[in-house]
Design a protein around this motif. Structure first.
Motif, PDB file in Angstrom:
ATOM      1  N   TYR A 121      32.917  42.781  35.250  1.00 11.06           N
ATOM      2  CA  TYR A 121      32.822  43.063  36.674  1.00 11.06           C
ATOM      3  C   TYR A 121      34.230  43.102  37.222  1.00 11.06           C
ATOM      4  CZ  TYR A 121      27.951  41.679  36.080  1.00 11.06           C
ATOM      5  OH  TYR A 121      26.664  41.574  35.653  1.00 11.06           O
ATOM      6  N   ARG A 122      34.600  44.187  37.866  1.00 10.38           N
ATOM      7  CA  ARG A 122      35.932  44.312  38.463  1.00 10.38           C
ATOM      8  C   ARG A 122      35.777  44.221  39.981  1.00 10.38           C
ATOM      9  NH1 ARG A 122      39.588  45.912  34.670  1.00 10.38           N
ATOM     10  NH2 ARG A 122      38.664  46.608  32.710  1.00 10.38           N
ATOM     11  N   ILE A 123      36.385  43.197  40.538  1.00 17.76           N
ATOM     12  CA  ILE A 123      36.255  42.928  41.964  1.00 17.76           C
ATOM     13  C   ILE A 123      37.600  43.147  42.620  1.00 17.76           C
ATOM     14  CG2 ILE A 123      35.644  41.178  43.676  1.00 17.76           C
ATOM     15  CD1 ILE A 123      33.995  39.842  41.410  1.00 17.76           C
ATOM     16  N   ARG A 124      37.616  43.943  43.663  1.00 23.95           N
ATOM     17  CA  ARG A 124      38.859  44.235  44.393  1.00 23.95           C
ATOM     18  C   ARG A 124      38.977  43.357  45.603  1.00 23.95           C
ATOM     19  NH1 ARG A 124      39.714  50.670  44.350  1.00 23.95           N
ATOM     20  NH2 ARG A 124      40.264  50.778  42.185  1.00 23.95           N
ATOM     21  N   ARG A 145      42.564  34.410  43.471  1.00 25.41           N
ATOM     22  CA  ARG A 145      43.307  35.450  42.766  1.00 25.41           C
ATOM     23  C   ARG A 145      44.605  35.770  43.489  1.00 25.41           C
ATOM     24  NH1 ARG A 145      39.094  40.225  44.230  1.00 25.41           N
ATOM     25  NH2 ARG A 145      39.710  40.449  46.379  1.00 25.41           N
ATOM     26  N   SER A 146      45.566  36.279  42.730  1.00 29.63           N
ATOM     27  CA  SER A 146      46.865  36.602  43.305  1.00 29.63           C
ATOM     28  C   SER A 146      47.157  38.099  43.275  1.00 29.63           C
ATOM     29  CB  SER A 146      47.968  35.846  42.548  1.00 29.63           C
ATOM     30  OG  SER A 146      47.951  36.207  41.190  1.00 29.63           O
ATOM     31  N   ASP A 147      46.346  38.875  42.580  1.00 27.35           N
ATOM     32  CA  ASP A 147      46.570  40.320  42.514  1.00 27.35           C
ATOM     33  C   ASP A 147      45.466  41.060  43.276  1.00 27.35           C
ATOM     34  OD1 ASP A 147      44.509  39.794  40.794  1.00 27.35           O
ATOM     35  OD2 ASP A 147      45.299  40.952  39.127  1.00 27.35           O
ATOM     36  N   ASP A 148      45.436  42.359  43.146  1.00 28.51           N
ATOM     37  CA  ASP A 148      44.462  43.165  43.877  1.00 28.51           C
ATOM     38  C   ASP A 148      43.085  43.207  43.231  1.00 28.51           C
ATOM     39  OD1 ASP A 148      46.927  45.670  44.734  1.00 28.51           O
ATOM     40  OD2 ASP A 148      46.404  43.799  45.723  1.00 28.51           O
ATOM     41  N   GLN A 149      42.986  42.810  41.982  1.00 31.92           N
ATOM     42  CA  GLN A 149      41.730  42.973  41.266  1.00 31.92           C
ATOM     43  C   GLN A 149      41.453  41.767  40.377  1.00 31.92           C
ATOM     44  OE1 GLN A 149      41.654  46.559  38.993  1.00 31.92           O
ATOM     45  NE2 GLN A 149      39.536  46.368  38.472  1.00 31.92           N
ATOM     46  N   THR A 150      40.191  41.372  40.321  1.00 34.81           N
ATOM     47  CA  THR A 150      39.750  40.301  39.441  1.00 34.81           C
ATOM     48  C   THR A 150      38.732  40.863  38.475  1.00 34.81           C
ATOM     49  OG1 THR A 150      40.074  38.619  41.134  1.00 34.81           O
ATOM     50  CG2 THR A 150      38.574  38.071  39.351  1.00 34.81           C
ATOM     51  N   VAL A 151      38.838  40.485  37.221  1.00 39.48           N
ATOM     52  CA  VAL A 151      37.884  40.924  36.211  1.00 39.48           C
ATOM     53  C   VAL A 151      37.124  39.696  35.713  1.00 39.48           C
ATOM     54  CG1 VAL A 151      37.571  42.014  33.960  1.00 39.48           C
ATOM     55  CG2 VAL A 151      39.353  42.832  35.512  1.00 39.48           C
ATOM     56  N   ILE A 152      35.802  39.749  35.792  1.00 37.63           N
ATOM     57  CA  ILE A 152      34.950  38.678  35.292  1.00 37.63           C
ATOM     58  C   ILE A 152      34.151  39.242  34.133  1.00 37.63           C
ATOM     59  CG2 ILE A 152      33.048  37.114  35.810  1.00 37.63           C
ATOM     60  CD1 ILE A 152      34.013  37.161  38.729  1.00 37.63           C
ATOM     61  N   GLU A 153      34.247  38.596  32.993  1.00 38.83           N
ATOM     62  CA  GLU A 153      33.479  39.002  31.815  1.00 38.83           C
ATOM     63  C   GLU A 153      32.302  38.058  31.674  1.00 38.83           C
ATOM     64  OE1 GLU A 153      35.959  39.238  28.369  1.00 38.83           O
ATOM     65  OE2 GLU A 153      37.507  40.316  29.440  1.00 38.83           O
ATOM     66  N   GLU A 154      31.122  38.634  31.421  1.00 40.08           N
ATOM     67  CA  GLU A 154      29.903  37.841  31.375  1.00 40.08           C
ATOM     68  C   GLU A 154      28.978  38.361  30.287  1.00 40.08           C
ATOM     69  OE1 GLU A 154      27.752  36.420  35.131  1.00 40.08           O
ATOM     70  OE2 GLU A 154      26.592  38.152  34.489  1.00 40.08           O
ATOM     71  N   CYS A 155      28.295  37.449  29.623  1.00 40.98           N
ATOM     72  CA  CYS A 155      27.295  37.812  28.620  1.00 40.98           C
ATOM     73  C   CYS A 155      26.045  38.308  29.334  1.00 40.98           C
ATOM     74  CB  CYS A 155      26.962  36.598  27.753  1.00 40.98           C
ATOM     75  SG  CYS A 155      25.627  36.893  26.576  1.00 40.98           S
ATOM     76  N   ARG A 156      25.567  39.469  28.967  1.00 40.39           N
ATOM     77  CA  ARG A 156      24.362  40.017  29.606  1.00 40.39           C
ATOM     78  C   ARG A 156      23.103  39.284  29.168  1.00 40.39           C
ATOM     79  NH1 ARG A 156      24.914  46.548  30.101  1.00 40.39           N
ATOM     80  NH2 ARG A 156      26.531  46.478  31.670  1.00 40.39           N
ATOM     81  N   ARG A 157      23.164  38.650  28.021  1.00 44.84           N
ATOM     82  CA  ARG A 157      21.983  37.965  27.493  1.00 44.84           C
ATOM     83  C   ARG A 157      21.733  36.622  28.191  1.00 44.84           C
ATOM     84  NH1 ARG A 157      21.001  36.404  21.189  1.00 44.84           N
ATOM     85  NH2 ARG A 157      18.836  35.755  21.413  1.00 44.84           N
TER      86      ARG A 157
END
Length: 62
Positions: free
Chosen positions: A59-62, A25-37
């Protein structure tokens, strides 16, 4: 047996994609979208193309 190999490969690919998005990643935060099923990593969709589930988590990861 062959189906299990393909399923495991897909899981490894999903995990690899998630980790690469965090470590490259190049910014301060990464967002991962995931199917809960089914756990498929997604990109800005409201319905999972793998299982048809609509319960998507971010999921937001700093």
């Amino acid at each position: 047996m062959r189906g299990q190999e393909q399923s495991n490969g897909a899981a490894q690919s999903t995990i690899r994609n998630a980790l690469e998005s965090v470590f490259r990643r190049s910014d301060d935060q990464t967002v991962i979208e995931e199917c809960r099923r089914c756990g498929t990593t997604l990109e800005s969709v409201s319905t999972c193309p793998s299982c048809g589930g609509s319960d998507i988590v971010e999921y937001r990861i700093r």
